[in-house]
Design a protein around this motif. Structure first.
Motif, PDB file in Angstrom:
ATOM      1  N   ALA A 150      17.581 -46.994  78.161  1.00 24.56           N
ATOM      2  CA  ALA A 150      17.731 -47.508  79.580  1.00 24.56           C
ATOM      3  C   ALA A 150      16.722 -48.389  79.967  1.00 24.56           C
ATOM      4  O   ALA A 150      16.653 -49.438  80.427  1.00 24.56           O
ATOM      5  CB  ALA A 150      17.910 -46.319  80.769  1.00 24.56           C
ATOM      6  N   THR A 151      15.436 -47.743  79.523  1.00 23.73           N
ATOM      7  CA  THR A 151      14.110 -48.592  79.920  1.00 23.73           C
ATOM      8  C   THR A 151      14.197 -50.020  79.323  1.00 23.73           C
ATOM      9  O   THR A 151      13.794 -50.959  79.754  1.00 23.73           O
ATOM     10  CB  THR A 151      12.936 -47.955  79.716  1.00 23.73           C
ATOM     11  OG1 THR A 151      13.100 -46.711  80.442  1.00 23.73           O
ATOM     12  CG2 THR A 151      11.555 -48.673  79.997  1.00 23.73           C
ATOM     13  N   VAL A 152      14.326 -49.997  77.885  1.00 22.94           N
ATOM     14  CA  VAL A 152      14.270 -51.427  77.293  1.00 22.94           C
ATOM     15  C   VAL A 152      15.501 -52.154  77.709  1.00 22.94           C
ATOM     16  O   VAL A 152      15.223 -53.332  78.015  1.00 22.94           O
ATOM     17  CB  VAL A 152      14.629 -50.936  75.591  1.00 22.94           C
ATOM     18  CG1 VAL A 152      14.795 -52.330  74.941  1.00 22.94           C
ATOM     19  CG2 VAL A 152      13.454 -50.332  75.126  1.00 22.94           C
ATOM     20  N   LEU A 153      16.813 -51.803  78.189  1.00 21.82           N
ATOM     21  CA  LEU A 153      17.584 -52.520  78.610  1.00 21.82           C
ATOM     22  C   LEU A 153      17.365 -53.175  79.952  1.00 21.82           C
ATOM     23  O   LEU A 153      17.658 -54.492  80.116  1.00 21.82           O
ATOM     24  CB  LEU A 153      18.860 -51.734  78.914  1.00 21.82           C
ATOM     25  CG  LEU A 153      19.718 -51.442  77.374  1.00 21.82           C
ATOM     26  CD1 LEU A 153      20.930 -50.466  77.718  1.00 21.82           C
ATOM     27  CD2 LEU A 153      20.198 -52.665  76.634  1.00 21.82           C
ATOM     28  N   LEU A 162       7.847 -52.687  75.611  1.00 23.67           N
ATOM     29  CA  LEU A 162       7.074 -51.800  74.633  1.00 23.67           C
ATOM     30  C   LEU A 162       7.372 -50.266  74.567  1.00 23.67           C
ATOM     31  O   LEU A 162       6.808 -49.528  73.915  1.00 23.67           O
ATOM     32  CB  LEU A 162       5.418 -52.160  75.494  1.00 23.67           C
ATOM     33  CG  LEU A 162       4.654 -53.324  75.159  1.00 23.67           C
ATOM     34  CD1 LEU A 162       3.561 -53.413  75.667  1.00 23.67           C
ATOM     35  CD2 LEU A 162       4.587 -53.575  73.608  1.00 23.67           C
ATOM     36  N   SER A 163       8.107 -50.070  75.834  1.00 23.33           N
ATOM     37  CA  SER A 163       8.548 -48.776  75.793  1.00 23.33           C
ATOM     38  C   SER A 163       9.307 -48.130  74.676  1.00 23.33           C
ATOM     39  O   SER A 163       9.292 -46.761  74.251  1.00 23.33           O
ATOM     40  CB  SER A 163       9.543 -48.275  76.984  1.00 23.33           C
ATOM     41  OG  SER A 163       9.879 -47.277  77.197  1.00 23.33           O
ATOM     42  N   ALA A 164       9.774 -48.920  73.756  1.00 21.43           N
ATOM     43  CA  ALA A 164      10.658 -48.604  72.712  1.00 21.43           C
ATOM     44  C   ALA A 164       9.703 -47.843  71.734  1.00 21.43           C
ATOM     45  O   ALA A 164       9.958 -47.007  71.017  1.00 21.43           O
ATOM     46  CB  ALA A 164      11.331 -49.647  71.835  1.00 21.43           C
ATOM     47  N   LEU A 165       8.346 -48.411  71.662  1.00 17.18           N
ATOM     48  CA  LEU A 165       7.480 -47.801  70.749  1.00 17.18           C
ATOM     49  C   LEU A 165       6.989 -46.580  70.920  1.00 17.18           C
ATOM     50  O   LEU A 165       6.758 -45.640  70.089  1.00 17.18           O
ATOM     51  CB  LEU A 165       6.138 -48.654  70.496  1.00 17.18           C
ATOM     52  CG  LEU A 165       6.144 -50.233  70.048  1.00 17.18           C
ATOM     53  CD1 LEU A 165       5.105 -50.924  70.072  1.00 17.18           C
ATOM     54  CD2 LEU A 165       6.835 -50.102  68.583  1.00 17.18           C
ATOM     55  N   LEU A 166       6.703 -46.275  72.314  1.00 14.38           N
ATOM     56  CA  LEU A 166       6.501 -45.039  72.614  1.00 14.38           C
ATOM     57  C   LEU A 166       7.455 -43.942  72.464  1.00 14.38           C
ATOM     58  O   LEU A 166       7.428 -42.782  72.360  1.00 14.38           O
ATOM     59  CB  LEU A 166       6.228 -45.186  74.346  1.00 14.38           C
ATOM     60  CG  LEU A 166       4.937 -45.836  74.720  1.00 14.38           C
ATOM     61  CD1 LEU A 166       4.765 -45.964  76.156  1.00 14.38           C
ATOM     62  CD2 LEU A 166       3.647 -45.408  74.095  1.00 14.38           C
ATOM     63  N   ILE A 167       8.851 -44.418  72.880  1.00 10.32           N
ATOM     64  CA  ILE A 167      10.098 -43.539  72.883  1.00 10.32           C
ATOM     65  C   ILE A 167       9.993 -42.926  71.017  1.00 10.32           C
ATOM     66  O   ILE A 167      10.147 -41.668  70.801  1.00 10.32           O
ATOM     67  CB  ILE A 167      11.378 -44.056  73.134  1.00 10.32           C
ATOM     68  CG1 ILE A 167      11.206 -44.380  74.496  1.00 10.32           C
ATOM     69  CG2 ILE A 167      12.352 -43.307  72.597  1.00 10.32           C
ATOM     70  CD1 ILE A 167      11.465 -43.399  75.483  1.00 10.32           C
TER      71      ILE A 167
END
Length: 451
Positions: A99-102, A195-200
């Motif tokens: 959801a954050t990436v979207l 950038l949240s995708a990397l953390l996830i």
């Protein structure tokens, strides 16, 4: 069923780190949205509104995520108490991250018109829905793995995720805000979301390797699962749910006012530099990273209630001085009071509550009960920036209503702390847990693995 039979070094460090990373990602995602709501969304998604109305509309989308959180708490709480803590936490992290990436990919109003704010609000709702099951599961997982005399300390580890997420989000936004204004408003603000995708990815790799809690495993083996955890939590733990929600208000309102609303209020009403406010918050949050588990450990010695109330009293005292200092425009004074409120007042209130919440509920409804109470408090607190904006707009920019709102919220937290039982050292098992009657009698349970 024995309580905390595992030795202290039997995986608790791995579980604590997993909860910490998951919590940090959760709050990174939420704070980048809050920062974007304060600085970007008003003009990008509500351009036909006046500047004040556009900011209020942006804060309304921020609040939508908090409305979704109690719903997520019910749904994921059910799975957490029926299927297991671990698998549910993997699912919440995955949904939250997507959801954050979207959100970072949603076109603005000039590109797709009215569908832009609609899409933004819908994805924000999904993000909040996933967050609704994250905190309760992470804290339940850690506390159920922890030695009885160190639950406050280990429970403070996922609490560190709040300042860590805030530091990360503020640092990233500070970096992209250094771009030329046109670049920042057109595409730069989207970078923190991508950038949240990397953390996830990092969080998922760690979370899938942790073990289920001994408390849940033994409860499932003994046939102690509640058929409908939400129902049992409401029937037998309604008082604890209300108290946990009220405890959240005590620290939640002041924290969201400082970290979200003040970014808009300070720049638009007081003419303060955006970089000054972001830097003050980032430094304060960085210091709080160490103090949150320290106050959790202190609650292992002095009790959850004592530490919480000490921080709350400090917050009451600082309510009006905080806004008075903002009006001075002095970078040194603003930095000092921001650090003082976040590192001492907020940290003292927030550090002990993971253990306190988990200790209030029996194992059959612990994930559900802690999640619902926490997220109801979060849902109410999430409206604080929007309410603060209304107060400022209707009083011509006066700050005294903000201090009054702050004091009322903290006062509610103090009242709840005085009513709630001191739970330090209580048993976490169903047969001997004293704080939730659903853990000892009247619970519908079944010895099956189906939902």
């Amino acid at each position: 069923m024995q309580d905390n039979v595992q030795p202290e070094n039997a995986g608790i460090q791995k579980v604590g780190i997993s909860a910490l990373i998951g919590s940090a990602i959760e709050w990174y995602d939420f704070y980048i949205y809050g920062t974007a709501a304060a600085l970007v969304f008003g003009t990008q998604y509500f351009p036909s509104f006046s500047p004040v109305a556009g900011t209020l509309a942006a804060f309304a989308t921020f609040a939508v995520g908090f409305i979704a959180r109690p719903i997520g708490a019910i749904i994921f709480g059910h799975f957490g108490d029926r299927v297991g803590r671990k698998n549910t936490l993997v699912l919440t992290l995955l949904i939250m991250g997507c959801a954050t990436v979207l959100i970072g990919a949603v076109p603005n109003y000039s590109t797709i018109g009215v569908w832009a704010p609609i899409a933004l609000t819908a994805i924000r709702f999904i993000q909040g829905f996933a967050v609704g099951g994250e905190w309760g599961g992470a804290t339940t997982m850690v506390v159920e793995h922890s030695p009885r005399k160190k639950r406050g300390f280990y429970g403070g580890l996922p609490q560190m995720g709040v300042p860590i997420g805030l530091v990360l989000s503020t640092a990233v936004f500070s970096a992209v805000s250094a771009l030329p204004d046109d670049d920042f408003m057109s595409w730069g603000w989207r970078i923190p979301f991508f950038l949240s995708a990397l953390l996830i990815l990092v969080g998922l790799l760690i979370r899938v390797k942790i073990e289920e809690t001994p408390t849940f495993a033994e409860m499932a083996k003994a046939g102690g699962k509640a058929k409908i955890p939400f129902k049992e939590a409401l029937v037998h733990g309604w008082k604890e749910i209300l108290l946990t929600a009220a405890l959240y208000l005590g620290h939640g309102v002041l924290f969201y006012v400082i970290t979200v609303f003040v970014l808009s209020y300070g720049t638009s009403e007081l003419g303060l530099p955006e970089s000054l406010l972001l830097t003050c918050v980032m430094i304060a949050a960085g210091l709080e990273i160490l103090l949150v588990p320290a106050f959790g450990a202190l609650s292992d010695k002095l009790g959850r209630r004592t530490v919480y109330i000490a921080g709350a009293v400090g917050a009451i005292v600082m309510a009006f001085p905080f806004f008075a200092v903002l009006e001075t425009g002095s970078p040194i004074l603003i930095g000092a009071i921001t650090i003082l409120v976040i590192t001492l007042c907020h940290a003292a209130m927030y550090g002990p509550i993971a253990a306190w919440y988990a200790e209030m509920f029996g194992p059959s409804v612990r994930y559900t009960g802690t999640s619902i109470g926490y997220q109801i408090g979060g849902a109410i607190s999430g409206f604080a920036p929007m309410i603060a904006g209304v107060l400022v707009g209707t009083t011509g920019g006066a700050s005294w209503p903000l201090g009054l709102m702050w004091m009322i919220a903290v006062g509610i937290g103090i009242a709840a702390a005085l009513i709630a039982k001191e739970t330090r050292g209580v048993s976490l098992t169903a047969k001997s847990h004293p704080s939730d009657s659903s853990a000892t009698e009247g619970v519908e349970v079944e010895n099956v693995e189906s939902l």
